[in-house]
Design a protein around this motif. Structure first.
Motif, short mmCIF file in Angstrom:
data_model
loop_
_atom_site.label_atom_id
_atom_site.label_comp_id
_atom_site.label_asym_id
_atom_site.label_seq_id
_atom_site.Cartn_x
_atom_site.Cartn_y
_atom_site.Cartn_z
N ASP A 43 0.64 -1.02 -0.02
CA ASP A 43 0.09 -0.11 -0.17
C ASP A 43 0.72 1.09 -0.11
OD1 ASP A 43 -2.15 -1.65 -0.24
OD2 ASP A 43 -2.56 -1.37 2.43
N CYS A 46 2.97 1.83 -3.63
CA CYS A 46 1.45 2.10 -4.36
C CYS A 46 1.30 3.28 -4.12
CB CYS A 46 0.33 1.30 -4.66
SG CYS A 46 0.73 -0.54 -5.48
N PHE A 47 1.31 3.67 -2.59
CA PHE A 47 1.16 5.22 -2.91
C PHE A 47 2.12 6.40 -3.45
CE2 PHE A 47 1.38 9.62 0.04
CZ PHE A 47 -0.09 10.30 -0.38
N VAL A 50 1.76 6.46 -7.65
CA VAL A 50 0.77 6.52 -8.10
C VAL A 50 1.30 8.04 -7.96
CG1 VAL A 50 -1.11 8.37 -7.20
CG2 VAL A 50 -0.94 6.14 -6.97
N HIS A 51 2.13 8.98 -6.97
CA HIS A 51 2.74 10.10 -7.40
C HIS A 51 4.00 10.51 -8.57
CE1 HIS A 51 1.23 12.64 -3.33
NE2 HIS A 51 0.33 11.48 -2.96
N LEU A 71 1.52 0.16 -11.05
CA LEU A 71 0.68 0.38 -10.89
C LEU A 71 -0.15 -0.59 -11.65
CD1 LEU A 71 0.36 4.43 -10.08
CD2 LEU A 71 0.21 2.76 -8.53
N ARG A 76 -3.62 -1.15 -9.36
CA ARG A 76 -4.49 0.28 -9.08
C ARG A 76 -4.43 0.94 -10.23
NH1 ARG A 76 -2.95 0.32 -3.34
NH2 ARG A 76 -2.59 -2.02 -2.64
#
Lengths: 78, 383
Positions: A43, A46-47, A50-51, A71, A76
């Protein structure tokens, strides 16, 4: 981010945000994501991916596809 | 529309000899201006900018068009596209100053990302932290809202409502009239671009441009080489109106250097030039050796920005060798357009006179002006 290698990253990220430096943001967020992934924290990884992905798209960074692939691997991103 | 408005517009729609001009409310009433935005600008093809201002792929330029936030972008294939400049998520403005995008368009609020074709490419954390997906987010239906656009003679036109005929149909009469000038245009650069801010409703700038009646009085310098009787009227009901001259004869500099003519022009253009207001808000001029476009940007009910851009027939004309000639040409036009400011601002002041009834046209000299009034009135009379 707190403690360990992420602490240095944190400072560099804030500086890069301040400069609006998309290339550096892409690189540093990807680095943070890979550290989290290596630590088994999907998690958190992936955070950061994403950025990294968003700034890569904005900067036209060549790593965008590779970050997107991570991702997608975790379900995701499409 | 109430009965009074119907009667008033009915008077505008009469043949020019018996017609009155548009009533004062079209120039000084905020409510009429609001309705005009839709009926005159959004429902038709209006000019909003110039393609030369986004010359390279990924160039982006925000444009405030009568309060509508728009974004003009040149996509990766080189095509000019116009979008609503608002994120599909929370309506945040996406681009707030002209720029060359490196990659895609990222909303500065929650970082939704759009490709230059408007496609929504990423929705960060939309399904929770670290997850860009959610079944309730259909990216295919959440791209940027594209506004119908078309570039002609370097002017970016938009039809905001999407209801007008396609541009080639809408402009077919003028495209055909000026078929001889369907050639590449080369903008003269910084010395061929200027802006005039005028305290007038935009329509008075159109009306003044349409007619030659005022030339000997407002532009006395023209009397020696372009007399009133050398001009003719141009009217295409419902589309454009203007004037032409039969005695265009440029004499810039010391005569040792001339601008190139557009290629393969028929002989009539050796001495003819035409000046046409393409409804609603773009004023064009064509001559054998240069052309210009004036975009009238209504910055308010009683204020207008006139954006003037001058173009040449040949890329060589844009080089340093011609810079003084270009500057002289631009200064010549600027002097003429500045001479018009006093009358368009004066007419605006006059529109506050309560007993002014729209005005009485000259049946002979005011036909092009009346053609514009007729078109505007028809937009309102149409329900």
């Amino acid at each position: 981010m707190s403690g360990g290698p992420e602490q240095g990253l944190d400072r560099k990220l804030i500086e890069a945000h301040g400069r609006g430096d998309g290339d550096t943001l892409t690189r540093l967020y990807r680095q943070a994501a890979e550290l989290a992934e290596q630590a088994g924290d999907v998690d958190r990884a992936c955070f950061f991916y994403v950025h990294a992905y968003v700034f890569a798209l904005e900067a036209g960074h060549r790593d965008a596809d590779a970050i997107r692939a991570r991702l997608r691997h975790f379900g995701r991103e499409d | 529309m109430n009965a009074l408005d119907r009667d008033t517009l009915g008077a505008v729609l009469q043949p020019v000899s018996g017609a009155r001009g548009l009533p004062n409310n079209f120039y000084v009433d905020a409510g009429t201006f609001e309705e005009e935005k839709r009926r005159v600008f959004f429902d038709n093809w209006a000019g909003i900018g110039f393609a030369k201002d986004i010359p390279e792929p990924a160039d982006a330029r925000p444009i405030n068009f009568l309060g509508q936030p728009l974004l003009a972008v040149r996509d990766r294939e080189g095509r000019v596209r116009v979008f609503q400049n608002a994120c599909r998520h929370r309506g945040m403005i996406l681009v707030d100053e002209p720029c060359r995008l490196r990659g895609m368009i990222r909303c500065k609020y929650h970082s939704w990302v759009y490709a230059l074709d408007g496609e929504l490419r990423s929705t960060p954390h939309v399904g929770g932290p670290g997850n860009n997906l959610h079944e309730g987010i259909d990216r295919a239906s959440l791209g940027l809202v594209e506004i119908r656009s078309h570039v002609w003679r370097d002017v970016i036109f938009v039809n905001v409502s999407g209801d007008a005929p396609d541009f080639e149909t809408y402009a077919s009469a003028l495209i055909e009239r000026w078929r001889d000038f369907e050639r590449p245009l080369f903008h003269g650069g910084a010395d061929s671009s200027f802006r005039l801010d005028v305290a007038t409703n935009w329509k008075l700038a159109v009306e003044n441009y349409c007619e030659s009646y005022h030339l000997p009085w407002v532009h006395p310098g023209l009397n020696s080489y372009s007399r009133l009787e050398d001009h003719y009227h141009i009217i295409e009901q419902g589309r454009y109106a203007g004037q032409g001259t039969e005695v265009y004869n440029p004499s810039l500099g010391d005569g040792s250097l001339h601008f190139s003519d557009f290629a393969d022009l028929p002989a009539r253009w050796d001495s003819a030039a035409e000046y046409i207001a393409f409804f609603p808000n773009v004023l064009f001029g064509v001559h054998r050796d240069h052309a210009y476009a004036i975009l009238l940007e209504p910055t308010g009910l009683e204020s207008t920005a006139e954006h003037i851009e001058i173009y040449y027939a040949d890329e060589a004309m844009t080089g340093p060798e011609y810079s003084s000639l270009r500057a002289e040409n631009a200064a010549l036009w600027k002097d003429i357009f500045v001479e018009d400011i006093g009358v368009v601002e004066g007419m605006q002041k006059g529109r506050h006179a309560l007993a002014f009834d729209g005005g009485k046209f000259s049946p002979v000299m005011d036909e092009p002006t009346h053609a514009f009034h007729h078109w505007v009135a028809s937009r309102f009379a149409g329900g």
